[in-house]
Structures are given as structure tokens and as C-alpha cells.
Design a protein around this motif. Sequence first.
Motif, mmCIF file in Angstrom:
data_model
loop_
_atom_site.group_PDB
_atom_site.id
_atom_site.type_symbol
_atom_site.label_atom_id
_atom_site.label_comp_id
_atom_site.label_asym_id
_atom_site.label_seq_id
_atom_site.Cartn_x
_atom_site.Cartn_y
_atom_site.Cartn_z
ATOM 1 N N SER A 288 6.713 -2.985 -4.398
ATOM 2 C CA SER A 288 5.358 -2.432 -4.502
ATOM 3 C C SER A 288 5.239 -1.322 -5.540
ATOM 4 O O SER A 288 4.200 -0.677 -5.628
ATOM 5 C CB SER A 288 4.909 -1.888 -3.135
ATOM 6 O OG SER A 288 4.650 -2.942 -2.241
ATOM 7 N N SER B 139 5.965 5.847 -4.185
ATOM 8 C CA SER B 139 5.329 6.869 -3.355
ATOM 9 C C SER B 139 5.727 8.280 -3.761
ATOM 10 O O SER B 139 5.314 9.248 -3.134
ATOM 11 C CB SER B 139 5.708 6.650 -1.885
ATOM 12 O OG SER B 139 7.113 6.717 -1.726
ATOM 13 N N ILE C 74 -3.122 1.196 -9.131
ATOM 14 C CA ILE C 74 -2.836 0.496 -7.876
ATOM 15 C C ILE C 74 -3.932 0.822 -6.857
ATOM 16 O O ILE C 74 -4.344 1.973 -6.728
ATOM 17 C CB ILE C 74 -1.456 0.910 -7.324
ATOM 18 C CG1 ILE C 74 -0.344 0.201 -8.121
ATOM 19 C CG2 ILE C 74 -1.319 0.579 -5.844
ATOM 20 C CD1 ILE C 74 1.059 0.549 -7.668
ATOM 21 N N LYS D 262 -5.080 -0.068 -2.635
ATOM 22 C CA LYS D 262 -4.497 -0.535 -1.374
ATOM 23 C C LYS D 262 -5.599 -0.817 -0.359
ATOM 24 O O LYS D 262 -6.633 -0.143 -0.341
ATOM 25 C CB LYS D 262 -3.534 0.516 -0.818
ATOM 26 C CG LYS D 262 -2.391 0.854 -1.766
ATOM 27 C CD LYS D 262 -1.491 1.957 -1.210
ATOM 28 C CE LYS D 262 -0.380 2.303 -2.203
ATOM 29 N NZ LYS D 262 0.531 3.353 -1.687
ATOM 30 N N LYS E 131 -6.231 -3.114 3.745
ATOM 31 C CA LYS E 131 -5.585 -3.819 4.850
ATOM 32 C C LYS E 131 -6.593 -4.705 5.554
ATOM 33 O O LYS E 131 -7.801 -4.420 5.568
ATOM 34 C CB LYS E 131 -4.955 -2.834 5.837
ATOM 35 C CG LYS E 131 -5.919 -1.853 6.469
ATOM 36 C CD LYS E 131 -5.171 -0.849 7.339
ATOM 37 C CE LYS E 131 -6.126 0.184 7.928
ATOM 38 N NZ LYS E 131 -5.410 1.203 8.730
ATOM 39 N N ARG F 6 -1.189 -5.617 5.159
ATOM 40 C CA ARG F 6 -1.494 -4.643 4.107
ATOM 41 C C ARG F 6 -1.443 -5.350 2.757
ATOM 42 O O ARG F 6 -0.578 -6.197 2.515
ATOM 43 C CB ARG F 6 -0.498 -3.484 4.140
ATOM 44 C CG ARG F 6 -0.447 -2.797 5.488
ATOM 45 C CD ARG F 6 0.469 -1.582 5.485
ATOM 46 N NE ARG F 6 0.721 -1.109 6.838
ATOM 47 C CZ ARG F 6 -0.127 -0.373 7.547
ATOM 48 N NH1 ARG F 6 -1.292 -0.010 7.015
ATOM 49 N NH2 ARG F 6 0.176 0.018 8.775
ATOM 50 N N ILE G 219 -1.595 -4.663 -1.460
ATOM 51 C CA ILE G 219 -1.517 -3.745 -2.597
ATOM 52 C C ILE G 219 -1.726 -4.566 -3.865
ATOM 53 O O ILE G 219 -1.120 -5.625 -4.042
ATOM 54 C CB ILE G 219 -0.154 -3.034 -2.666
ATOM 55 C CG1 ILE G 219 0.122 -2.292 -1.358
ATOM 56 C CG2 ILE G 219 -0.093 -2.073 -3.842
ATOM 57 C CD1 ILE G 219 1.491 -1.648 -1.289
ATOM 58 N N GLU H 37 -2.148 -4.280 -8.230
ATOM 59 C CA GLU H 37 -2.053 -3.462 -9.437
ATOM 60 C C GLU H 37 -2.581 -4.232 -10.639
ATOM 61 O O GLU H 37 -2.296 -5.419 -10.821
ATOM 62 C CB GLU H 37 -0.614 -3.029 -9.716
ATOM 63 C CG GLU H 37 -0.518 -2.142 -10.958
ATOM 64 C CD GLU H 37 0.880 -1.623 -11.237
ATOM 65 O OE1 GLU H 37 1.080 -0.393 -11.148
ATOM 66 O OE2 GLU H 37 1.771 -2.435 -11.557
ATOM 67 N N GLN I 45 -8.672 -7.356 -6.074
ATOM 68 C CA GLN I 45 -8.333 -7.236 -4.659
ATOM 69 C C GLN I 45 -9.478 -7.679 -3.763
ATOM 70 O O GLN I 45 -9.254 -8.379 -2.769
ATOM 71 C CB GLN I 45 -7.942 -5.795 -4.330
ATOM 72 C CG GLN I 45 -7.586 -5.610 -2.859
ATOM 73 C CD GLN I 45 -6.599 -4.494 -2.648
ATOM 74 O OE1 GLN I 45 -5.413 -4.662 -2.879
ATOM 75 N NE2 GLN I 45 -7.079 -3.350 -2.216
#
Length: 462
Positions: free
Chosen positions: A290, A332, A376, A378, A380, A436, A438, A440, A451
Amino acid sequence: MSEIIASVSGVRGIIGDNLTPASISKFTLAFAEFCKKYNNSKKIIVGRDGRIHGEIITDIVTSSLILAGFEPIYIGVVPTPTVQIAVEDIKAAGGISVTASHNPQQWNGLKFLNNTGRFLGPDEIKEFLEIAATDEFTYAEISQLKNIKFDNTWIDKHIEKVLKLKFIDPKKIKKAKLTVVVDAVNSAGSIIGPKLLKKLGCKVIELYCDGSGIFPHTPEPLPENLKQLSKAVKKNNADIGVAIDPDSDRLVLITDKGDPFIEENTITMAVNFLLKHKKESNRNVSVNLSTTRAVDEVVAKYNGKIFRSAVGEINVVNEMLSNGSVIGGEGSGGIILPEVHYGRDAIVGLALIMQELADSGMKLSKYKKTLPQYSIVKAKIENVKNPSGLLNKVKEIYSGENYSQACKVNTLDGVKLDFSEHWIHLRKSNTEPIVRIITEAKTKELAEKIQNEFISEVRSLL
């Protein structure tokens, strides 16, 4: 009472709910049994982050270890990576860091380290949890009970290891006259972060470094939680703001303009710095699935090789060990430098970042523009009745003829779909009916568009 969360990161829960004296003792005793199987040492290192209930939990942990026949060495309020270093250097049977990482104030937990100072791998965690489930533990005879030892020297030892790195030049950093604002959320980075920066010749403005364990804001170092740090950077005309999470394994930056540097750029900047200083042919780098593609581009610039692992620090570490990576980490804000130890370390990252900033002669806002530009996003999908089934459907669709040329499918950890200009990574939660996602792409707008369209497609499969 909810179930305690157990993973390769250890166990964590909410104080007074699932994290009780009984559960803390049970998991500590299970870890003691695990250590007895693999090591003759009777020493176990214990440290904690700054949470206000950390001392109470540490007392339970150390007492349980003594009853199990071990000699706990308590090294105080220190970063988790400091505990890792101590385990390795002392050659202890293992280590326990009392922390819930970036979780909110009411959380706490235990991170377990084997005798190498690394987190327990998936097989080790499985074995450890099986021991815990039996509730069958052995205790020492009265004559064999040991005493707790206290050792508050490890923060300085950690700093010393970082300063000994051949590519760290405090004189050059001092010459750059860098002003740094530090937000350690009043936790384990409160002493070690400013202390290292001062030894590097920086002017340090301590924003939240009182060590009280009272978090002034949500502790996860995301942009929305770092607004006070951004204001402090601008107010003090600082060169950089640094945010260190509660147990100091993640490092996130704010530019001189008070803008987020973006956490993915922490590992990208560190890789860019280190590979410039690596004269030998090995320029292998490992990150998880990720992590941003910006790292791939930087590694390619130095004719290196990029390797990717499943998400999770120990998975990255194992990948690094298998291919001899000179640096690794996660997007992260976690940087792993084997020359110090195999673990994410905000203190190591801090030294690399400050050296790169001094070497470049640039403002951080300008430096950011020299890195490959990606964004990126994110999201869910909740209430998924069969997360594994959903992932299998996605894998089948994107492995088919319609996508065989345009998309590479990776199932090492969930399902990752690699396209030429973007990627999408789906992972299921181990504790909730959630998938989840993710994504990019080159810009935030494009990543969000891709997304949203993908989520609509996935929802049609439910």
C-alpha cells in the motif's frame, strides 16, 4: 465487552472494557511461556509509551513476568523502537512495549518482541495466541523469583546509535540553522525527539512534549490532527514541523509553509537520501503493497530494486531480510534502517530527514516538489457479509481477458490491482465486516474519481 484486538502488532483494547488486569496478565504469562520455548535467557525488556494508565499496566506486566520466573528490565517511558534496540543489545528473551500505538487515549495494549528485537511473525503470533487460549501457565518456585531491574539509559543509547551513522553529519545540519517544531503528543517521543534534534544542532520548539501522556489531540499523525502543529510552524517561521505518534515508530512532517508534507513522502524522502549515500551495488528497498509508487521511481533513479510485502511492519522486515534491503518501511511514516535495527523508527527517520534537508539546501516545501507526485485516497465498504468472497470476485474479474493486458493482479495481501497510471488495493478487516480500499493516482482528483467508480462497481457485486 468487545473482543480484544490481536494481530502481528500484538494485542490492544480499551481500558476497563476488554483490556483488564486479568487479560493483561493472561497475555503476559502466555508470552512468558512462548519465550521459555525458544530462549534460555530470563531477561525480558519492558518499556511503555506515555499514556496516563501505562504505569498501572506496566506494573501488572512486570509482576506477571516475575511470577513466571523472568527478570523484567524496565526501561521507562520510551519509544517502541528503543525497546527493540534494548532487546537486541542485551540479548534478552524478548520484549514488551506497553502501547496502543496511534489509538485514542482510552486504548492501550502490548506489543511483543522476540529475542531478535523484532515483532512476532504470523506463525509466532498464532502460536502465542494458542498458548494464551489454553490458560495453562507455569510459575516459578518461590526460591526462583527474581526482582525487577530499572535502567533509564536506553534513550541515550538509542540516540548514540543514530549519531554514529556514517552519513549523519551534525556539523552540517547545525550549519543549516534549522528550526523544528515538535509535536510528540506528550508521549514517548517527548524527550528523545527534542534531545536528538538539539544534538543535531537544530533549534527546537516543543509544542506537545511534556511527557504527561495526556494527548492534546487525536494521536494518529494525519493532516486533520496536525492543525496546531501547522499553525506553530507558521507562527515561529520554522523550517519544518515533525509529528511523532505515541510510541514513536511513525514520523510525519509539516512543511515550512505549514502544509502537510504527506506521510507517504516521509519514506520517499528517506529512501532518496539513503540511496544517494550507498556506494555499494546493493540498493534494494522493501515497502508494503500500500506504499506509494513514488518510492519505485526514486529507487529506479538509483538503479535499485524495489520489493513489496504484505502490510505490517514484521512483513516488511521479513522481506528486507530475505533480499538484504538497505532501507525499508511503510507509507504511514515508518522508516526501517537495518544499520540501527529492524523496526520502524521515528528517531532514525528524524535524523535522515534533517540530514537530507540540510544537504539539499532547500526549504521542505520546495523539496516536496522534487519528489514524484502521487496522491493516495482511502475508503471502506462496511457491512460486507462475505469479505473474502468479495475479494475473490474482484480477483476473478480483473484476472480475466478483459483486463489481462492492462492490469496486474497481486493477491499477496488482499487484492491489489496495478494499472499503468494508478493502483487499487483491497484488504479485508480481521475484526469487522469491512473491506478497505486504497487508491493511488497522479492527482487527488483523479484518485478520487477512480476510487468512486471502482466502489460503485464493487457494490454491484455484493
